[in-house]
Design a protein around this motif. Structure first.
Motif, PDB file in Angstrom:
ATOM      1  N   UNK A 297       7.384  -9.973 -33.772  1.00 49.13           N
ATOM      2  CA  UNK A 297       6.769  -9.159 -34.814  1.00 49.13           C
ATOM      3  C   UNK A 297       7.527  -7.839 -34.969  1.00 49.13           C
ATOM      4  N   UNK A 298       7.044  -6.991 -35.859  1.00 43.98           N
ATOM      5  CA  UNK A 298       7.685  -5.717 -36.143  1.00 43.98           C
ATOM      6  C   UNK A 298       7.889  -4.932 -34.843  1.00 43.98           C
ATOM      7  N   UNK A 299       9.133  -4.718 -34.409  1.00 43.27           N
ATOM      8  CA  UNK A 299       9.382  -4.065 -33.117  1.00 43.27           C
ATOM      9  C   UNK A 299       9.183  -2.546 -33.154  1.00 43.27           C
ATOM     10  N   UNK A 300       8.834  -2.001 -34.308  1.00 42.65           N
ATOM     11  CA  UNK A 300       8.625  -0.557 -34.397  1.00 42.65           C
ATOM     12  C   UNK A 300       7.181  -0.163 -34.125  1.00 42.65           C
ATOM     13  N   UNK A 301       6.353  -1.140 -33.798  1.00 44.08           N
ATOM     14  CA  UNK A 301       4.951  -0.843 -33.516  1.00 44.08           C
ATOM     15  C   UNK A 301       4.512  -1.564 -32.246  1.00 44.08           C
ATOM     16  N   UNK A 302       3.306  -1.256 -31.789  1.00 44.26           N
ATOM     17  CA  UNK A 302       2.725  -1.898 -30.608  1.00 44.26           C
ATOM     18  C   UNK A 302       1.461  -2.650 -31.009  1.00 44.26           C
ATOM     19  N   UNK A 303       0.980  -3.518 -30.121  1.00 47.04           N
ATOM     20  CA  UNK A 303      -0.111  -4.426 -30.476  1.00 47.04           C
ATOM     21  C   UNK A 303      -1.137  -4.492 -29.342  1.00 47.04           C
ATOM     22  N   UNK A 304      -2.323  -4.928 -29.694  1.00 49.04           N
ATOM     23  CA  UNK A 304      -3.403  -5.098 -28.713  1.00 49.04           C
ATOM     24  C   UNK A 304      -3.490  -6.538 -28.216  1.00 49.04           C
ATOM     25  N   UNK A 305      -3.739  -6.714 -26.920  1.00 50.50           N
ATOM     26  CA  UNK A 305      -4.297  -7.955 -26.373  1.00 50.50           C
ATOM     27  C   UNK A 305      -5.769  -7.662 -26.100  1.00 50.50           C
ATOM     28  N   UNK A 306      -6.634  -8.524 -26.566  1.00 47.75           N
ATOM     29  CA  UNK A 306      -8.069  -8.272 -26.453  1.00 47.75           C
ATOM     30  C   UNK A 306      -8.781  -9.445 -25.794  1.00 47.75           C
ATOM     31  N   UNK A 307      -9.641  -9.130 -24.828  1.00 49.77           N
ATOM     32  CA  UNK A 307     -10.505 -10.129 -24.183  1.00 49.77           C
ATOM     33  C   UNK A 307     -11.951  -9.781 -24.515  1.00 49.77           C
ATOM     34  N   UNK A 308     -12.639 -10.707 -25.185  1.00 44.87           N
ATOM     35  CA  UNK A 308     -14.012 -10.480 -25.623  1.00 44.87           C
ATOM     36  C   UNK A 308     -14.956 -11.471 -24.969  1.00 44.87           C
ATOM     37  N   UNK A 335      -3.144  -0.364 -35.217  1.00 44.83           N
ATOM     38  CA  UNK A 335      -4.003  -1.425 -35.768  1.00 44.83           C
ATOM     39  C   UNK A 335      -5.242  -1.586 -34.912  1.00 44.83           C
ATOM     40  N   UNK A 336      -6.254  -2.186 -35.485  1.00 45.36           N
ATOM     41  CA  UNK A 336      -7.458  -2.481 -34.719  1.00 45.36           C
ATOM     42  C   UNK A 336      -7.233  -3.702 -33.833  1.00 45.36           C
ATOM     43  N   UNK A 337      -7.973  -3.803 -32.744  1.00 43.99           N
ATOM     44  CA  UNK A 337      -7.852  -5.000 -31.887  1.00 43.99           C
ATOM     45  C   UNK A 337      -8.235  -6.261 -32.670  1.00 43.99           C
ATOM     46  N   UNK A 338      -7.737  -7.417 -32.272  1.00 38.99           N
ATOM     47  CA  UNK A 338      -8.103  -8.671 -32.944  1.00 38.99           C
ATOM     48  C   UNK A 338      -9.620  -8.866 -32.959  1.00 38.99           C
ATOM     49  N   UNK A 339     -10.098  -9.456 -34.036  1.00 39.70           N
ATOM     50  CA  UNK A 339     -11.522  -9.737 -34.159  1.00 39.70           C
ATOM     51  C   UNK A 339     -11.816 -11.073 -33.477  1.00 39.70           C
ATOM     52  N   UNK A 340     -12.740 -11.052 -32.535  1.00 40.95           N
ATOM     53  CA  UNK A 340     -13.063 -12.266 -31.775  1.00 40.95           C
ATOM     54  C   UNK A 340     -13.995 -13.166 -32.566  1.00 40.95           C
ATOM     55  N   UNK A 341     -13.992 -14.471 -32.279  1.00 42.91           N
ATOM     56  CA  UNK A 341     -15.000 -15.358 -32.867  1.00 42.91           C
ATOM     57  C   UNK A 341     -16.400 -14.895 -32.452  1.00 42.91           C
ATOM     58  N   UNK A 342     -17.392 -15.257 -33.226  1.00 42.10           N
ATOM     59  CA  UNK A 342     -18.764 -14.929 -32.857  1.00 42.10           C
ATOM     60  C   UNK A 342     -19.062 -15.463 -31.461  1.00 42.10           C
ATOM     61  N   UNK A 343     -19.767 -14.691 -30.667  1.00 45.26           N
ATOM     62  CA  UNK A 343     -19.997 -15.024 -29.253  1.00 45.26           C
ATOM     63  C   UNK A 343     -20.654 -16.383 -29.070  1.00 45.26           C
ATOM     64  N   UNK A 344     -21.461 -16.816 -30.047  1.00 48.03           N
ATOM     65  CA  UNK A 344     -22.170 -18.091 -29.925  1.00 48.03           C
ATOM     66  C   UNK A 344     -21.627 -19.157 -30.865  1.00 48.03           C
ATOM     67  N   UNK A 345     -20.377 -19.004 -31.303  1.00 48.40           N
ATOM     68  CA  UNK A 345     -19.730 -20.028 -32.117  1.00 48.40           C
ATOM     69  C   UNK A 345     -19.145 -21.090 -31.178  1.00 48.40           C
ATOM     70  N   UNK A 346     -20.013 -21.985 -30.722  1.00 44.53           N
ATOM     71  CA  UNK A 346     -19.576 -22.990 -29.753  1.00 44.53           C
ATOM     72  C   UNK A 346     -18.717 -24.068 -30.397  1.00 44.53           C
ATOM     73  N   UNK A 347     -18.834 -24.232 -31.696  1.00 42.40           N
ATOM     74  CA  UNK A 347     -17.949 -25.180 -32.387  1.00 42.40           C
ATOM     75  C   UNK A 347     -16.498 -24.752 -32.204  1.00 42.40           C
ATOM     76  N   UNK A 348     -16.251 -23.464 -32.328  1.00 39.14           N
ATOM     77  CA  UNK A 348     -14.906 -22.919 -32.125  1.00 39.14           C
ATOM     78  C   UNK A 348     -14.438 -23.177 -30.696  1.00 39.14           C
TER      79      UNK A 348
END
Length: 576
Positions: A297-308, A335-348
């Motif tokens: 990805x764009x090497x001029x910026x930094x990114x988030x790893x997110x655990x939800x 940038x904002x951290x990645x948006x996680x799937x809904x906590x109870x989306x068991x289909x996902x």
């Protein structure tokens, strides 16, 4: 005894000792890696709030062990805790020939007493991502854990390429002590201390900090606070990295996403899988994975790893790590951290679980089984205390380790009546049980050596209406094939849809709410093994069973592993 018999007895004794020694000797091309560890309490600030943690040699988390397949690991563990015993379990290591080194109190060994030492000596026979943790009381919640990475043997290659690897050990953290949590769980009425205050990555988290919710960090001060500063992964453009993940959480199930980057899953629980690409992935307590990602990805910026948090209504902020491109200056991602799937989306979650398949050339499961257990997971009461039960039996471990009790035929050490293989056919898993009472038990499921065993893990409604929880089940001493997941109550019709072609080979598998999971394994590792929910409060409340196979084949058990309960009396009798 005649003098002519003595040489023969001496020869037999030397043979037995030699065989016992061979069980843990590394091959000529491997190494012996020796460690001396002291377990103690120290003050630490894992999430910027100081408290007491359980540490090894003054480190939290404990030291990372790195070895090669075939190496012998030797850890002299000394208990510096003032008033409690300790053991360490090596999660995912099968302990072939060294069952007493598994590190499970009351099953493979006695707890190590304050001031005493025990040497864990075992071979790491298979490359992969693993970890270790306390397996006595709730010492995992107290912080007793660390990473264990096994590289391929010298001269061997893995079926994928990467330039560098990172290891992320995941955990959750409460500001109340593990003793407070344990006391609440064992109280009447039941007292639950609530969700963890923080999620930790390599022992670091940020409590009550805008870092978790916003992109700014005006209220987050980390100068001089390296213990809780966000962990940073430094990458170079267009390089491919292996991210080793191991979850030692006591409660939380997690979902990982890397902002702007896709991941390719290549390993699960120390076994290679068919590579597949995903934007996010679930990881449950007791599991380990490896994923590959390319810094494209764009090497001029930094990114988030997110655990939800997954499977529980999130009351704990996500854990965040920074992916820092070395070509730019170190800064907080805009940038904002990645948006996680809904906590109870068991289909996902189920879609991800069903993508995990064994790589071509992996061991295939036997076509059929010799014995099948149907294990119903329920929440119950015993004399007003809240418990978890399997087929209406809540596990209560005995004072005498099963390994010694079975090996030396100590009849009064535990109940020799086997627990039930099944549960009533008319039990409605979708509703609250009519009778919520259960019983304590310490019986054992005995299997013939090299027999094939199926386990159907059946989830059900808990004590509260409309509630069924996630349970990640972990088997010691074996890998198993995950033949399938399903919803509702397992029936014979579901056998037709089980995967016997390329099921994943793992040691931890989840059962989803109101669902079932089918596992198959071969009982080919003589010893007594724990099989339990890896959520620590659930195990503490009885959510586990004990398997035994071929115990009479075991030799060379260190007396120190068994010097408690009835085996202590037996060993004392030998010394007289």
């Amino acid at each position: 005894m005649g003098s002519s018999s003595r040489p023969l007895l001496l020869l037999l004794l030397l043979l037995v000792m030699g065989l016992a020694a061979l069980q843990v000797q590394p091959s000529l091309a491997s190494e012996t890696r020796e460690f001396k560890w002291n377990v103690e309490y120290i003050y630490w600030a894992p999430d910027c709030v100081e408290g007491v943690v359980m540490a090894i040699n003054g480190q939290f988390p404990g030291p990372t062990i790195r070895a090669r397949a075939g190496d012998l690991i030797s850890v002299k563990l000394t208990n510096k805790l003032p008033t409690e015993g300790v053991v360490i379990h090596w999660d995912g290591i099968r302990q072939m020939g060294t069952p007493w080194a598994d590190g499970t109190a009351s099953i493979s060994q006695c707890p190590i007493k304050p001031g005493e030492s025990f040497v864990y000596s075992f071979k790491v026979d298979k490359a992969g991502t693993y970890f270790y943790h306390g397996h006595y009381g709730m010492q995992r919640s107290a912080g007793l854990y660390g990473a264990l990475v096994v590289d391929v043997a010298e001269g061997e290659k893995e079926p994928f390429h990467y330039d560098e690897d990172f290891t992320l050990l995941l955990s959750d953290w409460w500001h109340q002590s593990a003793h407070e949590q344990e006391t609440g769980l064992s109280s009447k009425p039941y007292r639950w201390i609530g969700e963890p205050q923080s999620l930790l990555i390599n022992g670091r988290g940020q409590y009550n900090c805008s870092l978790a919710a916003k992109t700014g960090m005006s209220q987050c001060k980390f100068t001089g606070r390296e213990q809780c500063a966000p962990y940073v992964l430094r990458v170079h453009p267009n390089k491919t990295y292996r991210l080793r993940l191991a979850s030692s959480t006591s409660l939380a199930s997690l979902n990982l996403a890397i902002g702007g980057h896709k991941m390719t899953v290549v390993e699960a629980d120390g076994n290679y899988v068919q590579p597949f690409t995903t934007e996010d992935m679930d990881i449950y307590s007791g599991e380990s994975y490896s994923v590959l990602f390319t810094a494209d990805q764009d090497p001029s910026t930094n990114y988030w790893l997110s655990f939800s948090v997954r499977g529980r209504e999130p009351k704990t902020a996500p854990a965040l790590t920074i992916l820092h491109y070395a070509s730019t200056h170190m800064s907080i991602p805009t940038s904002r951290p990645p948006v996680a799937p809904l906590w109870n989306n068991y289909t996902h979650s189920k879609l991800f679980a069903n993508k995990v398949r064994a790589i071509a050339g992996s061991p295939r499961p036997p076509a059929t089984f010799h014995r099948r257990l149907n294990l119903l997971n329920t929440q119950n009461y015993i004399d007003g205390y809240v418990k978890w039960s399997i087929n209406n039996v809540s596990l209560s471990l005995p004072a005498t380790p099963y390994l010694g009790a079975i090996k030396y035929k100590l009849r009064n050490a535990f109940n020799h009546v086997s627990p039930p293989d099944n549960y009533p056919a008319n039990y409605d898993v979708m509703k609250q049980a009519e009778n919520t009472n259960s019983i304590y038990g310490d019986g054992v499921y005995f299997f013939g050596l090299n027999r094939t065993v199926d386990v159907i893990l059946q989830n059900a409604n808990a004590l509260s209406a409309g509630t069924s929880e996630i349970h990640p089940w972990h088997l010691h001493g074996h890998d198993f094939w995950v033949l399938g997941y399903g919803e509702g109550k397992f029936t014979s019709e579901d056998d037709k849809g089980l995967n016997l072609k390329n099921p994943p080979f793992k040691n931890t598998a989840v059962i989803f709410p109101y669902g079932w999971t089918v596992l198959r394994f071969v009982a080919d590792n003589p010893r007594v093994w724990a099989f339990h929910c890896h959520i620590e409060p659930h195990l503490h409340l009885g959510m586990g069973v004990v398997f035994a196979e071929g115990v009479h084949h075991i030799s060379g058990i260190p007396h120190q592993a068994l010097a408690c309960g009835l085996t202590a009396t037996w060993l004392f009798g030998l010394a007289l």
